[in-house]
Write a protein that holds these residues in place. Structure first.
Motif, PDB file in Angstrom:
ATOM      1  N   ASP A 304       1.850 -22.343 -29.595  1.00 30.37           N
ATOM      2  CA  ASP A 304       0.846 -21.278 -29.503  1.00 30.37           C
ATOM      3  C   ASP A 304      -0.106 -21.542 -28.344  1.00 30.37           C
ATOM      4  OD1 ASP A 304       1.939 -20.041 -31.696  1.00 30.37           O
ATOM      5  OD2 ASP A 304       0.420 -20.742 -33.115  1.00 30.37           O
ATOM      6  N   ILE A 305      -0.537 -22.778 -28.205  1.00 32.25           N
ATOM      7  CA  ILE A 305      -1.485 -23.125 -27.136  1.00 32.25           C
ATOM      8  C   ILE A 305      -0.825 -22.981 -25.771  1.00 32.25           C
ATOM      9  CG2 ILE A 305      -2.861 -24.999 -26.139  1.00 32.25           C
ATOM     10  CD1 ILE A 305      -3.270 -25.988 -29.049  1.00 32.25           C
ATOM     11  N   ASP A 306       0.434 -23.400 -25.668  1.00 34.55           N
ATOM     12  CA  ASP A 306       1.159 -23.253 -24.393  1.00 34.55           C
ATOM     13  C   ASP A 306       1.265 -21.782 -23.992  1.00 34.55           C
ATOM     14  OD1 ASP A 306       1.485 -25.959 -24.107  1.00 34.55           O
ATOM     15  OD2 ASP A 306       3.543 -26.008 -24.881  1.00 34.55           O
ATOM     16  N   GLU A 307       1.526 -20.915 -24.956  1.00 40.89           N
ATOM     17  CA  GLU A 307       1.608 -19.481 -24.655  1.00 40.89           C
ATOM     18  C   GLU A 307       0.257 -18.944 -24.197  1.00 40.89           C
ATOM     19  OE1 GLU A 307       4.105 -16.568 -26.793  1.00 40.89           O
ATOM     20  OE2 GLU A 307       4.308 -18.144 -28.321  1.00 40.89           O
ATOM     21  N   LEU A 308      -0.808 -19.378 -24.859  1.00 35.86           N
ATOM     22  CA  LEU A 308      -2.131 -18.919 -24.474  1.00 35.86           C
ATOM     23  C   LEU A 308      -2.509 -19.442 -23.084  1.00 35.86           C
ATOM     24  CD1 LEU A 308      -4.166 -19.278 -27.810  1.00 35.86           C
ATOM     25  CD2 LEU A 308      -3.122 -17.230 -26.849  1.00 35.86           C
ATOM     26  N   ARG A 309      -2.108 -20.662 -22.800  1.00 31.57           N
ATOM     27  CA  ARG A 309      -2.428 -21.245 -21.478  1.00 31.57           C
ATOM     28  C   ARG A 309      -1.719 -20.463 -20.370  1.00 31.57           C
ATOM     29  NH1 ARG A 309      -1.000 -26.134 -18.323  1.00 31.57           N
ATOM     30  NH2 ARG A 309       0.793 -26.458 -19.679  1.00 31.57           N
ATOM     31  N   ALA A 310      -0.448 -20.151 -20.585  1.00 28.74           N
ATOM     32  CA  ALA A 310       0.296 -19.377 -19.588  1.00 28.74           C
ATOM     33  C   ALA A 310      -0.311 -17.986 -19.423  1.00 28.74           C
ATOM     34  CB  ALA A 310       1.766 -19.267 -20.001  1.00 28.74           C
ATOM     35  N   PHE A 311      -0.736 -17.404 -20.514  1.00 30.66           N
ATOM     36  CA  PHE A 311      -1.326 -16.067 -20.457  1.00 30.66           C
ATOM     37  C   PHE A 311      -2.677 -16.116 -19.739  1.00 30.66           C
ATOM     38  CE2 PHE A 311      -3.912 -12.630 -22.316  1.00 30.66           C
ATOM     39  CZ  PHE A 311      -3.107 -11.539 -22.000  1.00 30.66           C
ATOM     40  N   TRP A 328     -13.285 -21.789 -27.271  1.00 29.46           N
ATOM     41  CA  TRP A 328     -13.930 -20.484 -27.168  1.00 29.46           C
ATOM     42  C   TRP A 328     -13.045 -19.457 -26.467  1.00 29.46           C
ATOM     43  CZ3 TRP A 328     -15.946 -25.065 -25.239  1.00 29.46           C
ATOM     44  CH2 TRP A 328     -15.731 -25.301 -23.872  1.00 29.46           C
ATOM     45  N   ASP A 329     -11.875 -19.896 -25.985  1.00 34.26           N
ATOM     46  CA  ASP A 329     -10.916 -18.979 -25.362  1.00 34.26           C
ATOM     47  C   ASP A 329      -9.938 -18.376 -26.379  1.00 34.26           C
ATOM     48  OD1 ASP A 329     -11.808 -19.420 -22.716  1.00 34.26           O
ATOM     49  OD2 ASP A 329     -10.556 -21.219 -22.556  1.00 34.26           O
ATOM     50  N   VAL A 330      -9.733 -19.071 -27.495  1.00 31.06           N
ATOM     51  CA  VAL A 330      -8.599 -18.748 -28.351  1.00 31.06           C
ATOM     52  C   VAL A 330      -8.631 -17.305 -28.839  1.00 31.06           C
ATOM     53  CG1 VAL A 330      -7.455 -19.283 -30.546  1.00 31.06           C
ATOM     54  CG2 VAL A 330      -8.211 -21.142 -29.038  1.00 31.06           C
ATOM     55  N   SER A 331      -9.735 -16.871 -29.421  1.00 29.86           N
ATOM     56  CA  SER A 331      -9.804 -15.502 -29.951  1.00 29.86           C
ATOM     57  C   SER A 331      -9.625 -14.473 -28.840  1.00 29.86           C
ATOM     58  CB  SER A 331     -11.136 -15.272 -30.658  1.00 29.86           C
ATOM     59  OG  SER A 331     -11.223 -16.057 -31.821  1.00 29.86           O
ATOM     60  N   PHE A 332     -10.269 -14.717 -27.684  1.00 26.41           N
ATOM     61  CA  PHE A 332     -10.155 -13.782 -26.559  1.00 26.41           C
ATOM     62  C   PHE A 332      -8.713 -13.686 -26.072  1.00 26.41           C
ATOM     63  CE2 PHE A 332      -9.942 -13.268 -21.931  1.00 26.41           C
ATOM     64  CZ  PHE A 332     -10.528 -12.022 -21.784  1.00 26.41           C
ATOM     65  N   LEU A 333      -8.073 -14.833 -25.880  1.00 29.36           N
ATOM     66  CA  LEU A 333      -6.713 -14.827 -25.350  1.00 29.36           C
ATOM     67  C   LEU A 333      -5.727 -14.246 -26.354  1.00 29.36           C
ATOM     68  CD1 LEU A 333      -6.683 -18.320 -23.583  1.00 29.36           C
ATOM     69  CD2 LEU A 333      -6.869 -16.063 -22.496  1.00 29.36           C
ATOM     70  N   GLN A 334      -5.891 -14.582 -27.636  1.00 25.77           N
ATOM     71  CA  GLN A 334      -5.001 -14.017 -28.640  1.00 25.77           C
ATOM     72  C   GLN A 334      -5.142 -12.497 -28.700  1.00 25.77           C
ATOM     73  OE1 GLN A 334      -6.000 -16.215 -32.238  1.00 25.77           O
ATOM     74  NE2 GLN A 334      -4.153 -17.452 -32.039  1.00 25.77           N
ATOM     75  N   THR A 335      -6.378 -12.019 -28.641  1.00 26.78           N
ATOM     76  CA  THR A 335      -6.608 -10.574 -28.692  1.00 26.78           C
ATOM     77  C   THR A 335      -5.973  -9.881 -27.499  1.00 26.78           C
ATOM     78  OG1 THR A 335      -8.676 -10.890 -29.906  1.00 26.78           O
ATOM     79  CG2 THR A 335      -8.399  -8.794 -28.759  1.00 26.78           C
TER      80      THR A 335
END
Length: 661
Positions: A304-311, A328-335
């Protein structure tokens, strides 16, 4: 013997000037006393409870000790129950403080009751008439044991002192969170991406900056949508420090007191002491369960983190190797990723789930499944937003319960979501229940997560409202702590499936757009994304709880948090103090937070009984009768086996973690 129902108590309080009314209400309702009235009545009400205890000890209340204990339980609940909720929701700080100060006085009263040798002898000698009384007798004997009836007098006195001290600490801890009041200044530019209705509601300070509060209808949209990483970091850090350093000290104090309490009973730690009363039974069962969760989540969390990092790298045009995902990036990037990949826009979903329609859906859904109907009624409450619905059985038209709904945020109010079982049922006396649901929802409409939260909490409310337990202390959510979340977690599923979401559209009417089958499938796919991170977070919370109550490797609670959160791929963020705002650990979930996932195992397994028909009234009726109605009269595993017709298993839970359910 006169029964101390809430209606009778209301009349008594009215004559003392606590409630202004001329006649008994048609249905039981909650008193709304002022600070002065609470202070005036507190010691008198405690004295009345102690007087009843003395009469029970002497055999003068009821020759059947089980009925006598039921009378005492109701008397105490009639006064303390309303105070617990008033302390969390009143608009007046003085009233909240008065309620808090009075409720902590009930902790030593409970210990006094269950340290009474005369009462213990009466209970021990009593002959249960049936299976319900056998369970109730054992519950009472367990309470005597847990209060130290077998300990030497000096140790018993220390147990009582610790109990009182922990109640005071818990009161202060929760108050510090509730009244934290931290605000974060922001510029309009920093709020770019945040939904305009959220921005429009923000006040300005003397410098003209917009002031961000930490209530969920403000916090969540900003964390999910604000493009400014700097702002998200400031807001996230503020939220992670709610309660402040003072609460870290309180948490350390209560942790040490729990350890001392365990030692008084001869147990190695608090988890060993308290888990004997839960489904898990002992710390090893919990640690083994958490180990299986960790094994199932670790690789998914990293993916999950790797996908968010690439995004993130693609979105902001940074080299992948130089891109870091912060907490503090997780919710923003997931959304943002869900919006791009699955066409899921949380803010756009609000038009599909208008808040008022969501409440109607919740009620109509419950009516359909459980053979009940709701009627809204007007009674005095602590705030104009509070709504009260009376509950009736459809077949008999009998009045069952009243449910209070306090749905929207305001200053000084409890800032999460919960249900208080303010008044529990007792079929023995004809007593009807009053659960109080408290949330902090967005008035303009809900996203799917908020709809799930609403249904989750209403699942608790229904557990209390539909209980038919004979004895007050076994009613509704008075079940083992690692089962109590199961009914509410299961009810969340009706916010996700195609059949109930089509039903939502019918309830909402022509003003609501309708989610298509394809959109619902995309919502489900989006929900499954990030399951590794989601369950890994639950593992962190539960492991932290066990670190304080069982492992005892760390000098302070913050040290334990740093160690456990620091072992995860996203690590610990220096300067934050999440435990200061972790109210669960002082609010009854110590050595019990694992119960959220333990309950989910049972919730997802019970869900299988509905098959492909989520509005099946026959299954809903069986669920009401076999799971919700008994309360704590039967052990949870017996209830689940009776409902499923087999022993439960964890297959659906681990399939959920893997995204394959």
């Amino acid at each position: 013997m006169k029964r101390h129902t809430l209606a009778a108590l209301s009349l008594a309080l009215a004559s003392a000037g606590v409630i202004a009314q001329t006649a008994a209400p048609a249905r039981p309702q909650l008193p709304v006393p002022t600070a002065a009235q609470i202070t005036e009545r507190c010691d008198k009400d405690l004295a009345a409870a102690r007087a009843m205890l003395a009469r029970i000890e002497a055999g003068g209340v009821n020759r059947n000790v089980f009925r006598a204990m039921n009378e005492l339980s109701m008397l105490i609940e009639d006064v303390s129950g309303p105070l617990y909720i008033i302390g969390n929701v009143s608009t007046d700080k003085a009233t909240r403080d008065a309620a808090d100060n009075c409720t902590v006085k009930y902790a030593p009263l409970e210990t006094q009751i269950y340290q009474s040798e005369r009462l213990f002898k009466r209970v021990k000698a009593a002959k249960p008439a049936d299976a319900v009384e056998r369970v109730y007798k054992q519950d009472l004997l367990d309470a005597f044991e847990d209060s130290g009836i077998a300990l030497p007098l000096a140790k018993r006195k220390r147990v009582q002192a610790i109990t009182e001290q922990m109640a005071n600490i818990a009161k202060d801890f929760e108050r510090n969170i509730r009244e934290d009041g931290t605000k974060v200044p922001a510029t309009a530019e920093e709020l770019t991406g945040t939904p305009q209705p959220v921005i429009d509601k923000l006040k300005k300070d003397e410098q003209g900056r917009l002031i961000v509060t930490l209530d969920y209808p403000t916090y969540i949209p900003i964390m999910e949508n604000a493009r400014s990483e700097s702002l998200r970091e400031r807001v996230w850090r503020a939220k992670q420090s709610e309660g402040g350093a003072q609460n870290l000290k309180l948490l350390d104090q209560i942790t040490e007191l729990r350890q001392e309490l365990a030692g008084l009973y001869g147990y190695p730690d608090f988890a060993a002491l308290t888990l004997k009363r839960k489904m898990a039974g002992n710390p090893k069962a919990v640690t083994d369960f958490l180990a299986s969760v960790r094994k199932a989540t670790l690789e998914r969390e990293k993916q999950d983190i790797d996908e968010l990092r690439a995004f993130k790298a693609k979105t902001f045009g940074t080299p992948l190797e130089a891109t870091r995902v912060n907490r503090w990036d997780v919710s923003f990037l997931q959304t943002a990723l869900k919006k791009e990949r699955y066409s899921v826009d949380n803010e756009a979903l609000r038009k599909y789930f208008p808040t008022e329609a969501s409440v109607r859906f919740m009620l109509r859904l419950s009516e359909t499944l459980y053979g009940i109907r709701f009627e809204e009624t007007k009674v005095p409450t602590w705030h104009q937003d509070v709504r009260v619905v009376n509950v009736f059985d459809t077949k008999s038209n009998a009045f069952i319960a009243s449910i209070y709904l306090d749905l929207f945020p305001r200053e000084g109010k409890y800032n999460h979501a919960a249900v208080w079982p303010v008044r529990n049922v007792s079929k023995l006396t004809g007593r009807t229940p009053i659960p109080v649901l408290v949330t902090n929802l967005n008035r303009e409409g809900l996203d799917q997560n908020e709809l799930e939260t609403l249904l989750h909490e209403f699942g608790h409310a229904l557990h209390g409202a539909l209980s038919v337990a004979r004895f007050n202390a076994q009613a509704g959510t008075s079940v083992k702590r690692d089962f109590v979340e199961a009914p509410s977690q299961m009810f969340e599923e009706w916010a996700r499936r195609e059949e109930p979401l089509k039903f939502f559209a019918q309830v909402c009417g022509p003003t609501c757009p309708v989610l298509s089958k394809e959109q619902i499938a995309q919502l489900d796919a989006a929900r499954k994304f990030g399951a590794g991170l989601r369950y890994a977070t639950q593992w962190v919370y539960a492991s932290f709880d066990m670190a304080l109550t069982h492992d005892r490797k760390d000098k302070t609670s913050l040290d334990a948090w740093k160690r456990i959160q620091g072992s995860t791929p996203l690590g610990y963020v220096e300067g934050t103090m999440f435990p200061a705002g972790f109210g669960h650990l002082v609010g009854g979930y110590a050595a019990g937070y694992y119960g959220y996932m333990w309950s989910e195992v049972l919730a997802l397994d019970m869900l299988s009984a509905f098959g492909g028909s989520m509005l099946n009234q026959k299954v809903g009726g069986a669920y009401r009768q076999l799971i919700l109605a008994p309360g704590g009269q039967r052990p949870p595993h017996e209830l689940v086996e009776a409902f499923l017709g087999r022993k439960p298993n964890s297959d659906a839970f681990f399939a959920e973690i893997s995204g394959k359910r």
